[in-house]
Scaffold this motif. Structure first.
Motif, PDB file in Angstrom:
ATOM      1  N   THR A  71       0.822  -1.211   0.000  1.00 23.13           N
ATOM      2  CA  THR A  71       0.000   0.000   0.000  1.00 23.13           C
ATOM      3  C   THR A  71       0.856   1.261   0.000  1.00 23.13           C
ATOM      4  O   THR A  71       2.057   1.232   0.299  1.00 23.13           O
ATOM      5  CB  THR A  71      -0.920   0.038   1.230  1.00 23.13           C
ATOM      6  N   ALA A  72       0.201   2.375  -0.287  1.00 27.63           N
ATOM      7  CA  ALA A  72       0.896   3.667  -0.339  1.00 27.63           C
ATOM      8  C   ALA A  72       1.423   4.093   1.024  1.00 27.63           C
ATOM      9  O   ALA A  72       2.301   4.962   1.109  1.00 27.63           O
ATOM     10  CB  ALA A  72      -0.041   4.744  -0.893  1.00 27.63           C
ATOM     11  N   GLU A  73       0.920   3.502   2.098  1.00 26.43           N
ATOM     12  CA  GLU A  73       1.375   3.843   3.445  1.00 26.43           C
ATOM     13  C   GLU A  73       2.698   3.186   3.796  1.00 26.43           C
ATOM     14  O   GLU A  73       3.281   3.482   4.849  1.00 26.43           O
ATOM     15  CB  GLU A  73       0.315   3.428   4.477  1.00 26.43           C
ATOM     16  N   THR A  74       3.205   2.304   2.943  1.00 25.68           N
ATOM     17  CA  THR A  74       4.459   1.607   3.227  1.00 25.68           C
ATOM     18  C   THR A  74       5.613   2.235   2.445  1.00 25.68           C
ATOM     19  O   THR A  74       5.407   2.932   1.443  1.00 25.68           O
ATOM     20  CB  THR A  74       4.362   0.119   2.838  1.00 25.68           C
ATOM     21  N   SER A  75       6.816   1.924   2.878  1.00 26.95           N
ATOM     22  CA  SER A  75       8.009   2.447   2.204  1.00 26.95           C
ATOM     23  C   SER A  75       8.303   1.708   0.908  1.00 26.95           C
ATOM     24  O   SER A  75       9.165   2.141   0.135  1.00 26.95           O
ATOM     25  CB  SER A  75       9.221   2.341   3.145  1.00 26.95           C
ATOM     26  N   HIS A  77       5.991   0.988  -1.474  1.00 24.27           N
ATOM     27  CA  HIS A  77       4.976   1.237  -2.494  1.00 24.27           C
ATOM     28  C   HIS A  77       5.559   1.828  -3.773  1.00 24.27           C
ATOM     29  O   HIS A  77       5.205   1.396  -4.879  1.00 24.27           O
ATOM     30  CB  HIS A  77       3.905   2.177  -1.929  1.00 24.27           C
ATOM     31  N   LYS A  96      -6.053  -3.633   1.300  1.00 30.92           N
ATOM     32  CA  LYS A  96      -6.519  -2.673   2.313  1.00 30.92           C
ATOM     33  C   LYS A  96      -7.137  -1.407   1.705  1.00 30.92           C
ATOM     34  O   LYS A  96      -6.896  -0.288   2.164  1.00 30.92           O
ATOM     35  CB  LYS A  96      -5.382  -2.325   3.260  1.00 30.92           C
ATOM     36  N   GLN A 102      -7.845   5.501  -3.801  1.00 27.19           N
ATOM     37  CA  GLN A 102      -6.656   4.657  -3.708  1.00 27.19           C
ATOM     38  C   GLN A 102      -6.483   3.812  -4.964  1.00 27.19           C
ATOM     39  O   GLN A 102      -5.373   3.633  -5.469  1.00 27.19           O
ATOM     40  CB  GLN A 102      -6.745   3.774  -2.465  1.00 27.19           C
TER      41      GLN A 102
END
Length: 272
Positions: A71-75, A77, A96, A102
């Protein structure tokens, strides 16, 4: 193969070349190279390299090929997006998802259709809008994460999430999109797995996501049309003359004929 006709969708760690090689000889309808949950943090780079190599080598035949990204919330992505943009995957899988934006962002960044995973209460409530997003090709239900988010014990029965499952199916159907059931974790319980497949098929799912090759045959059998159903569909189509009429003790009309023809068309995709 059309996505709506996929019965068995197998997750594989993209960091495991042996599993990927074996998948080329399996009867699954989709191979999903995973960069997310199936890959430990320290092997993310190996997984990206493995996905690139596997897609370049090809050999998946008529199987659909998908890539699950982080996901975009991870490093991870950004690098996953670069890989997704470059490789010849049919679909991307985004975990998610809770907002249609998204999906739109990933579809725009990669130029590929996205399968949105619904894995949280917020995702379930937004499922109709997510399914309606133009970049969304289908919905997956992430039952493990959904149970965790709801505080439901892992051993609890499926009745505890039945409302969520049906909500996601309704959202997908309202948008004219495919929808697939979550994974089954017990690898040594084929009877339980088959029962869950039959329940998912009865709820309206098109197929099931899998975590082991041993689950492929059962998913294909349950979600694919059987000979008895096909024979009945052929008889119905041949007997129908238009309008409401009696057929083998039941009343049928145009909608039943259309459903029978759709079943026969689906079977043709499997060579049945």
């Amino acid at each position: 193969m059309l996505l709506r006709h996929a019965r068995s969708l197998l997750f594989l760690p993209a960091s495991n070349p042996r599993a990927i090689a074996k998948s080329r000889s399996l009867e699954c309808d989709m191979v999903m190279l995973d960069l997310e949950d199936a890959v430990p943090d320290e092997r993310k780079q190996d997984a990206r390299a493995g996905a690139i190599e596997a897609a370049a080598e090809g050999g998946f035949g008529n199987r659909l090929l998908a890539l699950r990204i982080n996901t975009a919330e991870t490093s991870w992505h950004g690098e996953d997006i670069a890989v997704a943009r470059a490789i010849a995957a049919d679909y991307l899988i985004l975990p998610k998802v809770e907002l249609p934006g998204q999906v739109a962002d990933v579809a725009a960044a990669t130029g590929k259709p996205v399968i949105a995973m619904i894995e949280s209460p917020a995702g379930v409530f937004a499922a109709r809008e997510i399914a309606g997003e133009s970049g969304t090709a289908a919905l997956f239900v992430g039952t493990n994460d959904l149970r965790r988010e709801l505080g439901i014990p892992s051993g609890a029965g499926r009745s505890t999430i039945s409302t969520a499952l049906q909500t996601v199916v309704l959202a997908a159907r309202a948008a004219g999109k495919a929808v697939f059931d979550g994974v089954y974790n017990k690898l040594d319980d084929p009877e339980g797995f088959e029962a869950e497949c039959r329940e998912g098929q009865a709820l309206g799912f098109d197929g099931k996501t899998l975590i082991h090759p041993s689950q492929v045959e059962i998913a294909n059998r349950v979600f694919g049309p059987d000979e008895e159903a096909l024979a009945a569909a052929r008889r119905l189509v041949e007997a129908a003359t238009g309008g409401a009429e009696r057929f083998e003790g039941e009343m049928i009309e145009a909608m039943h004929v259309e459903a029978a023809k759709a079943l026969l068309e689906r079977a043709r995709h499997y060579g049945a």
